[in-house]
Enzyme design. Structure first.
Site, PDB file in Angstrom:
ATOM      1  N   GLY A   1       0.846  -1.199   0.000  1.00 23.83           N
ATOM      2  CA  GLY A   1       0.000   0.000   0.000  1.00 23.83           C
ATOM      3  C   GLY A   1       0.871   1.235   0.000  1.00 23.83           C
TER       4      GLY A   1
ATOM      5  CG  ASN B   1      -7.383  20.064  11.932  1.00 22.37           C
ATOM      6  OD1 ASN B   1      -8.312  19.607  11.268  1.00 22.37           O
ATOM      7  ND2 ASN B   1      -6.242  19.428  12.087  1.00 22.37           N
TER       8      ASN B   1
ATOM      9  CE  LYS C   1      -3.170   9.434  14.240  1.00 23.35           C
ATOM     10  NZ  LYS C   1      -2.174   9.015  13.257  1.00 23.35           N
TER      11      LYS C   1
END
Ligand code: NAP
Length: 313
Positions: A7, A203, A185
């Protein structure tokens, strides 16, 4: 160590490229445009400590890798883990490790279903990486990487990997409490990701509205109740204040779910808010806020995939 990075997108190319530069035998497995560009021009990394071009083995299919490997570093999105584990099976033996570096809850279980628990270990990284164009990745922020304790038999390999990552400029530690790291997290992601993706706010801008700050708090509080129900306690840590601090410290960033939504890509919602809903149901904890956030993100995914189908036809 013989390593395959399965990946090779943003994070996988960064880790694979820097590990190869640190002297390990690494093969990247990824999608054609990126892999072809790497084969032709090398992998360009704009690292924090300068720009580099790394010549590295790169393939589009695991079948091109001959023999078995010591470590498969899995860096696909969480929803592709099952397929990645199936692809990795031919590369692994009883002494190989499959390290899941994705975000989200229970990702490692998807891999362990195929590969067995003894060969799967979970990691979490706080580095940031971005594909600028095929063959070119930017290291957008250095953060720590934590990896869980592997099966005792595989500890030596894990220690070698950790040393190599540190040599490569990716600060890494092994922890005996990876599940708390993963949860920590995810709890922060519960407060930022879906809400940022739905509102399309960066954010820092989430903190401009008291209503949004309350919503962030409620989403995290549900996650904390589910964690507590699963005997993972955060009573000694103020995760809500930490989430606000992170949003402030990364004010200009668009979170990864917002980036996925903007690109019309599938998000990792099922492994973040969606996982809280699933786990909450299992242990009898209501999670209406995360339920609603999950449904809204699924709706956005549907509308972007409908729009791209209409565009193509
Ligand atoms: P990404 O850029 O999309 O990289 C994943 C790559 O894997 C994509 O190119 C994908 O191709 C490819 N892929 C999927 N299945 C494959 C398979 N079976 N064989 C070969 N290639 C395959 O994603 P990312 O940003 O690196 O994120 C990866 C994971 O790390 C996520 O869980 C993310 O949350 C986490 N993470 C990312 C960052 C970051 O800064 N990027 C930071 C911390 C954690 P397709 O797109 O065609 O499916």
């Amino acid at each position: 160590l013989r390593i395959v990075v399965l990946g090779a997108g943003a994070i996988g190319s960064l880790f694979g490229g820097l590990l190869s530069e640190a002297g390990l035998e690494v093969t990247l497995i990824g999608r054609p445009p990126h892999i072809e560009a790497i084969r032709e021009h090398g992998l360009r990394i704009d690292a924090v400590k300068g720009k580099k071009i790394i010549r590295i083995s790169a393939e589009t299919d695991v079948s091109a890798v001959k023999g078995e490997v010591d470590i498969v570093l899995c860096t696909v999105k969480a929803y592709d883990t099952k397929q990645a584990a199936a692809d990795a099976k031919a590369l692994m033996n009883g002494e190989s490790l499959f390290v899941c570096m994705q975000n989200g809850l229970d990702v490692e279980k998807e891999a362990a279903d195929t590969l067995g628990e003894a060969n799967v270990v979970r990691g979490v990284t706080n580095n940031g990486a971005l594909i600028i164009k095929p063959g070119y990745v930017k290291h957008t922020g250095v953060g720590d990487t934590l990896i869980g304790l592997p099966n005792k038999r595989l500890m030596v390999k894990m220690e070698k990997l950790t040393q190599a990552l540190n040599r490569a400029g990716l600060p890494t530690k092994i922890t005996d409490d990876i599940s708390r790291v993963v949860w920590s997290k995810v709890l922060i992601n519960l407060g930022i990701n879906a809400i940022g993706a739905i509102t399309r706010l960066r954010n820092g801008d989430l903190l401009l509205s008291h209503d949004l700050m309350d919503l962030m708090r409620s989403a995290i509080e549900e996650g904390l109740t589910v964690a507590e129900g699963l005997k993972i306690s955060f009573r000694d840590e103020d995760i809500i204040s930490k989430t606000y601090q992170i949003a402030r410290a990364t004010a200009q960033n668009k979170n990864s779910m917002l980036q996925d939504v903007e690109k019309g890509r599938r998000t990792e919602i099922d492994f973040i808010n969606g996982a809280i809903v699933r786990l909450g149901k299992r242990i009898g904890v209501p999670t209406p806020i995360n339920d609603a956030l999950t449904a809204l993100i699924k709706g956005i995914e549907l509308s972007t995939s409908n729009a791209s189908r209409e565009e193509k036809s």
